[in-house]
Design an enzyme around this catalytic site. Structure first.
Site, PDB file in Angstrom:
ATOM      1  N   ASN A   1       0.832  -1.215   0.000  1.00 57.07           N
ATOM      2  CA  ASN A   1       0.000   0.000   0.000  1.00 57.07           C
ATOM      3  C   ASN A   1       0.863   1.260   0.000  1.00 57.07           C
ATOM      4  OD1 ASN A   1      -2.467  -1.504   0.219  1.00 57.07           O
ATOM      5  ND2 ASN A   1      -1.959  -1.858   2.368  1.00 57.07           N
TER       6      ASN A   1
ATOM      7  N   HIS B   1     -13.925  -2.509   6.593  1.00 55.37           N
ATOM      8  CA  HIS B   1     -12.751  -3.307   6.911  1.00 55.37           C
ATOM      9  C   HIS B   1     -12.961  -4.173   8.150  1.00 55.37           C
ATOM     10  CE1 HIS B   1      -8.521  -3.987   8.256  1.00 55.37           C
ATOM     11  NE2 HIS B   1      -8.319  -4.080   6.960  1.00 55.37           N
TER      12      HIS B   1
ATOM     13  N   GLU C   1     -15.606   3.236   4.957  1.00 57.12           N
ATOM     14  CA  GLU C   1     -14.293   3.601   4.449  1.00 57.12           C
ATOM     15  C   GLU C   1     -14.496   4.682   3.398  1.00 57.12           C
ATOM     16  OE1 GLU C   1     -11.589   0.303   3.444  1.00 57.12           O
ATOM     17  OE2 GLU C   1     -13.066  -1.041   4.350  1.00 57.12           O
TER      18      GLU C   1
ATOM     19  N   SER D   1     -10.740  -0.890   0.459  1.00 54.92           N
ATOM     20  CA  SER D   1      -9.420  -1.478   0.274  1.00 54.92           C
ATOM     21  C   SER D   1      -9.393  -2.681  -0.654  1.00 54.92           C
ATOM     22  CB  SER D   1      -8.846  -1.887   1.634  1.00 54.92           C
ATOM     23  OG  SER D   1      -9.704  -2.819   2.279  1.00 54.92           O
TER      24      SER D   1
ATOM     25  N   ASP E   1     -13.118   5.950   7.671  1.00 51.33           N
ATOM     26  CA  ASP E   1     -11.771   5.391   7.680  1.00 51.33           C
ATOM     27  C   ASP E   1     -11.090   5.768   6.361  1.00 51.33           C
ATOM     28  OD1 ASP E   1      -9.482   3.885   7.671  1.00 51.33           O
ATOM     29  OD2 ASP E   1     -10.453   1.956   8.016  1.00 51.33           O
TER      30      ASP E   1
ATOM     31  N   HIS F   1      -6.742   4.217   3.174  1.00 47.59           N
ATOM     32  CA  HIS F   1      -6.203   4.093   1.820  1.00 47.59           C
ATOM     33  C   HIS F   1      -6.299   5.382   1.009  1.00 47.59           C
ATOM     34  CE1 HIS F   1      -5.400  -0.267   1.809  1.00 47.59           C
ATOM     35  NE2 HIS F   1      -6.356  -0.295   2.723  1.00 47.59           N
TER      36      HIS F   1
ATOM     37  N   LYS G   1       0.728   3.401   4.962  1.00 47.59           N
ATOM     38  CA  LYS G   1       0.381   3.199   3.559  1.00 47.59           C
ATOM     39  C   LYS G   1       1.032   4.303   2.721  1.00 47.59           C
ATOM     40  CE  LYS G   1      -3.704   0.505   4.682  1.00 47.59           C
ATOM     41  NZ  LYS G   1      -3.457   0.400   6.135  1.00 47.59           N
TER      42      LYS G   1
END
Length: 380
Positions: free
Chosen positions: A35, A122, A166, A170, A197, A200, A230
């Protein structure tokens, strides 16, 4: 489970192509499994500048204790100050994104709390829901109508509703409907808290501040989680929220209270990179350019490309392994993703683009994907 049951279970995983092993990165191959979206973790000049700044003495290599005992170092405080400046509101650092998501949802919930989470949230968020003391329900992925249906049916019985998603998912590499979620939160501001979240998307979008910031929605997000491991190329995580919630979490967040803090040298590295956020804008633009190129080349094959995360669905674990091997022959490391990480029938190879890929790398990657697709082994 006893040892015999465990042994039988592992043999079944092997037969199904779902047995997983740890593998070290291969330096001879281009790594498309990490990542590290901007390629900062192995940037030699960045490491050199860090070492030159710290030529007198490096910070300690041990956290020594919980942040509430001996683990709150000068480096921790400096990083949180830099984060607060960068994000425009208070931030609390934690050891990992998993710790953050699992711990915060537990800490925020009581029996008068309803948590509504995206179906594809997640595993760390699911763990947080399992630990939560309120009621937890999941709405269909990115489905605002289903979210509203659940809210209208269940919310009247609760004082607080936490909506969890998210920003950039992901596994599928798609985005949450953040504008719609923020609008819904504003319409129910007396009851609804929004938790996003950005593991990413942090340090990629919004000049590094994340997708919510890029869309001008950060003020609507009560809890924004970012990670350093990441795109920033470091280690650890943080949550950005109000001072009131931050003070509460310091007193109630179990992974924060009962874990030894990360070493000060780790926080020093994170701050070193964070303070240079604006210097990496060219890398971000490079990454976005690679995404656009993959979009043009792969969408005619009905392979959607929306972000740095390319999800190449195979529909079976054995085909996922075969695709991973094909990409390896082309010079890339991209790991098969299988059950239970994804549901059965949704097996895939997850390819993550990074800003260090050359035009030749991308051309070779696209060719390898096309060749596998021409054999009829990719799912539409």
């Amino acid at each position: 489970m006893n040892q015999a049951q465990i042994a039988a279970f592992l043999e079944r995983l092997k037969a199904e192509g779902c047995y997983r092993e740890r593998k070290r990165p291969e330096k001879a191959l281009m790594d498309l499994s990490s990542n590290d979206y901007l390629g900062l973790s192995f940037d030699a000049k960045l490491r050199q500048s860090f070492m030159e700044e710290r030529s007198d003495a490096l910070p300690a290599f041990s956290g020594t204790g919980s942040p509430l005992l001996s683990g709150f170092s000068a480096e921790t405080e400096l990083l949180e100050r830099e984060l607060t400046r960068f994000m425009g509101r208070p931030c609390l650092t934690l050891n990992s994104g998993f710790d953050t998501n699992a711990g915060v949802l537990e800490a925020l919930s009581d029996r008068d709390t309803l948590i509504l989470a995206d179906k594809l949230a997640h595993a760390s968020l699911i763990t947080g829901m399992q630990l939560a003391r309120g009621r937890c329900l999941r709405f269909a992925h990115n489905d605002m109508e289903h979210l509203k249906t659940l809210f209208n049916r269940y919310a009247p019985a609760f004082k607080t509703v936490i909506i969890v998603t998210e920003a950039l998912f992901s596994m599928d590499g798609d985005y949450a409907p953040l504008r719609e979620l923020a609008s819904f939160k504003r319409a129910h501001a007396d009851k609804v808290l929004l938790y996003v979240d950005e593991a990413h998307s942090f340090f990629i979008y919004g000049k590094g501040r994340g997708l919510c910031a890029q869309l001008g929605l950060l003020e609507d997000v009560d809890f924004m989680v970012g990670t350093f491991g990441k795109a920033l190329g470091g280690c650890g995580a943080f949550i950005s929220t109000s001072q009131l919630y931050l003070d509460y979490l310091i007193n109630m967040l179990r992974p924060y209270i009962f874990s030894t803090a990360l070493p000060p040298v780790v926080w020093a590295w994170d701050r070193h990179v964070l303070a240079r956020a604006e210097l990496f804008e060219e890398r971000r633009e490079r990454l976005f350019g690679l995404i656009e190129r993959c979009q043009r080349s792969l969408e005619p094959l009905r392979i959607p490309v929306r972000s740095p995360i390319l999800s190449l669905l195979t529909g079976s674990p054995l085909r996922a392994i075969a695709l991973s091997r094909s990409l390896r022959k082309a010079g890339f490391v991209a790991r098969p993703i299988r059950y239970p990480t994804v549901p059965k029938g949704r097996e895939r190879v997850r390819v993550t683009l990074n800003a260090t890929l050359s035009d030749e790398d991308i051309a070779r990657l696209i060719q390898a994907i096309r060749a596998f697709n021409d054999e009829g082994r990719l799912c539409a």
